[in-house]
Write a protein that holds these residues in place. Sequence first.
Motif, mmCIF file in Angstrom:
data_model
loop_
_atom_site.group_PDB
_atom_site.id
_atom_site.type_symbol
_atom_site.label_atom_id
_atom_site.label_comp_id
_atom_site.label_asym_id
_atom_site.label_seq_id
_atom_site.Cartn_x
_atom_site.Cartn_y
_atom_site.Cartn_z
ATOM 1 N N ALA A 19 -6.190 -11.645 12.949
ATOM 2 C CA ALA A 19 -6.904 -10.393 12.669
ATOM 3 C C ALA A 19 -6.543 -9.870 11.284
ATOM 4 C CB ALA A 19 -6.571 -9.346 13.736
ATOM 5 N N PHE A 20 -5.265 -10.015 10.903
ATOM 6 C CA PHE A 20 -4.854 -9.596 9.554
ATOM 7 C C PHE A 20 -5.606 -10.395 8.497
ATOM 8 C CE2 PHE A 20 -0.363 -8.193 10.999
ATOM 9 C CZ PHE A 20 -0.828 -6.908 11.256
ATOM 10 N N GLN A 21 -5.656 -11.702 8.704
ATOM 11 C CA GLN A 21 -6.345 -12.546 7.731
ATOM 12 C C GLN A 21 -7.824 -12.194 7.665
ATOM 13 O OE1 GLN A 21 -5.531 -16.782 7.480
ATOM 14 N NE2 GLN A 21 -7.732 -17.181 7.475
ATOM 15 N N ASP A 22 -8.447 -11.974 8.812
ATOM 16 C CA ASP A 22 -9.872 -11.611 8.819
ATOM 17 C C ASP A 22 -10.108 -10.323 8.041
ATOM 18 O OD1 ASP A 22 -10.297 -13.844 10.361
ATOM 19 O OD2 ASP A 22 -10.470 -12.744 12.259
ATOM 20 N N ARG A 23 -9.189 -9.361 8.202
ATOM 21 C CA ARG A 23 -9.335 -8.090 7.494
ATOM 22 C C ARG A 23 -9.179 -8.293 5.986
ATOM 23 N NH1 ARG A 23 -5.493 -3.168 8.963
ATOM 24 N NH2 ARG A 23 -5.709 -4.134 10.975
ATOM 25 N N ARG A 24 -8.221 -9.126 5.576
ATOM 26 C CA ARG A 24 -8.032 -9.390 4.135
ATOM 27 C C ARG A 24 -9.249 -10.112 3.555
ATOM 28 N NH1 ARG A 24 -2.803 -10.742 5.975
ATOM 29 N NH2 ARG A 24 -3.359 -12.951 5.863
ATOM 30 N N GLY A 61 -9.349 0.641 7.108
ATOM 31 C CA GLY A 61 -8.278 1.383 7.773
ATOM 32 C C GLY A 61 -6.893 1.003 7.295
ATOM 33 N N VAL A 62 -6.744 0.752 5.987
ATOM 34 C CA VAL A 62 -5.435 0.424 5.418
ATOM 35 C C VAL A 62 -5.120 1.436 4.315
ATOM 36 C CG1 VAL A 62 -5.622 -2.040 5.946
ATOM 37 C CG2 VAL A 62 -6.398 -1.197 3.729
ATOM 38 N N THR A 122 -2.111 -0.964 -0.110
ATOM 39 C CA THR A 122 -2.421 -2.281 0.464
ATOM 40 C C THR A 122 -3.700 -2.831 -0.146
ATOM 41 O OG1 THR A 122 -1.306 -1.723 2.533
ATOM 42 C CG2 THR A 122 -2.922 -3.504 2.618
ATOM 43 N N ALA A 123 -4.715 -1.996 -0.256
ATOM 44 C CA ALA A 123 -5.978 -2.442 -0.860
ATOM 45 C C ALA A 123 -5.754 -2.858 -2.311
ATOM 46 C CB ALA A 123 -7.016 -1.328 -0.773
ATOM 47 N N SER A 124 -4.866 -2.163 -3.006
ATOM 48 C CA SER A 124 -4.558 -2.510 -4.398
ATOM 49 C C SER A 124 -3.885 -3.884 -4.477
ATOM 50 C CB SER A 124 -3.651 -1.442 -5.011
ATOM 51 O OG SER A 124 -3.242 -1.821 -6.306
ATOM 52 N N ARG A 125 -2.918 -4.124 -3.595
ATOM 53 C CA ARG A 125 -2.245 -5.435 -3.564
ATOM 54 C C ARG A 125 -3.245 -6.543 -3.255
ATOM 55 N NH1 ARG A 125 1.780 -2.945 -0.524
ATOM 56 N NH2 ARG A 125 0.921 -3.928 1.330
ATOM 57 N N ALA A 138 -10.363 2.339 -3.062
ATOM 58 C CA ALA A 138 -10.268 3.468 -2.134
ATOM 59 C C ALA A 138 -11.280 3.316 -0.998
ATOM 60 C CB ALA A 138 -10.483 4.782 -2.871
ATOM 61 N N GLU A 139 -12.483 2.879 -1.321
ATOM 62 C CA GLU A 139 -13.506 2.698 -0.300
ATOM 63 C C GLU A 139 -13.149 1.514 0.618
ATOM 64 O OE1 GLU A 139 -16.590 3.456 2.079
ATOM 65 O OE2 GLU A 139 -15.891 4.730 0.442
ATOM 66 N N VAL A 140 -12.613 0.449 0.044
ATOM 67 C CA VAL A 140 -12.173 -0.702 0.846
ATOM 68 C C VAL A 140 -11.071 -0.258 1.810
ATOM 69 C CG1 VAL A 140 -11.009 -2.942 0.744
ATOM 70 C CG2 VAL A 140 -12.854 -2.430 -0.862
ATOM 71 N N ALA A 141 -10.128 0.543 1.303
ATOM 72 C CA ALA A 141 -9.027 1.034 2.143
ATOM 73 C C ALA A 141 -9.570 1.871 3.297
ATOM 74 C CB ALA A 141 -8.049 1.853 1.302
ATOM 75 N N ARG A 142 -10.510 2.779 3.017
ATOM 76 C CA ARG A 142 -11.107 3.607 4.076
ATOM 77 C C ARG A 142 -11.886 2.754 5.074
ATOM 78 N NH1 ARG A 142 -11.731 7.451 0.151
ATOM 79 N NH2 ARG A 142 -13.710 6.614 -0.553
ATOM 80 N N THR A 143 -12.646 1.826 4.589
ATOM 81 C CA THR A 143 -13.482 0.984 5.456
ATOM 82 C C THR A 143 -12.634 0.142 6.413
ATOM 83 O OG1 THR A 143 -15.163 0.852 3.729
ATOM 84 C CG2 THR A 143 -15.267 -0.804 5.484
#
Length: 182
Positions: free
Chosen positions: A17-22, A43-44, A48-51, A36-41
Motif C-alpha cells: 500500500a505504501f508503494q502504491d501511494r508513492r 493524506g501524507v 513526505t511529499a517533498s521527499r 501540497a496538493e499531492v500531500a492533501r490528496t
Amino acid sequence: MAARDRKPVTERRDRQAFQDRRLQAAELFQQGIHQAEVARTLGVSRQTASRWQQRWQSDSAAGLASRGAPGRSPKLSDAQLEQVQQALLEGAKAHGFDTNLWTLGRIAEVIWRTTGVRHHPAHVWRLLRHQLGWSLQRPTRRAQERNEQAIRQWVARDWPRVKKTPGAGVRSSASSTSPASR
C-alpha cells in the motif's frame, strides 16, 4: 492526529500500500500537481511529499518503488526452518536429552546442531511463535508417586469428617443490628 483518525496497524505497515501511494504520487507529479496538493490528496505530510518528489525527480518512478523489508535478513532459510520443525517433532529424547520436555535452551541447541546457526533462547521463542506458529505449552505438575485411587478413597471417606462448615452452630444474619452478628 486524533485516535479516531489513526489507521489500523496492519494498514499502516502494508508495504504494498505504501508503494502504491508513492507511485500514485509519481503520477500526480508527472501531471504537474504541486507538492501540497499531492500531500492533501494522498493524506501524507508536505515533508513526505517533498521527499517523494525529490526521489521522483532524480530516479523517476523507480526511485519510489519499495526497497524491500527493513531490517536484517533472517539467519534461517525456509528450508532450515522446516528442518528445525521436523527435528522438534521427533521429540527431545531423540536428540539426546533426558526427558521429552522442550525448553528454549534445548531448542537453541537443536537449531545449532541442525543448521549451524546459533540463536539466543529469547530469539528462539520468536522463531517458534511467529515463524513456525507454535504456542506455549506447560506440562501439568503432578507428583510421580501420586496414587489416584487412594486420593478418591480419602475424599469419599475422610474429607466429609474433616471438613468444617463456616459458623457451625451459630445462626447468621445479614443485619448489622441483629444480636447474632455482634
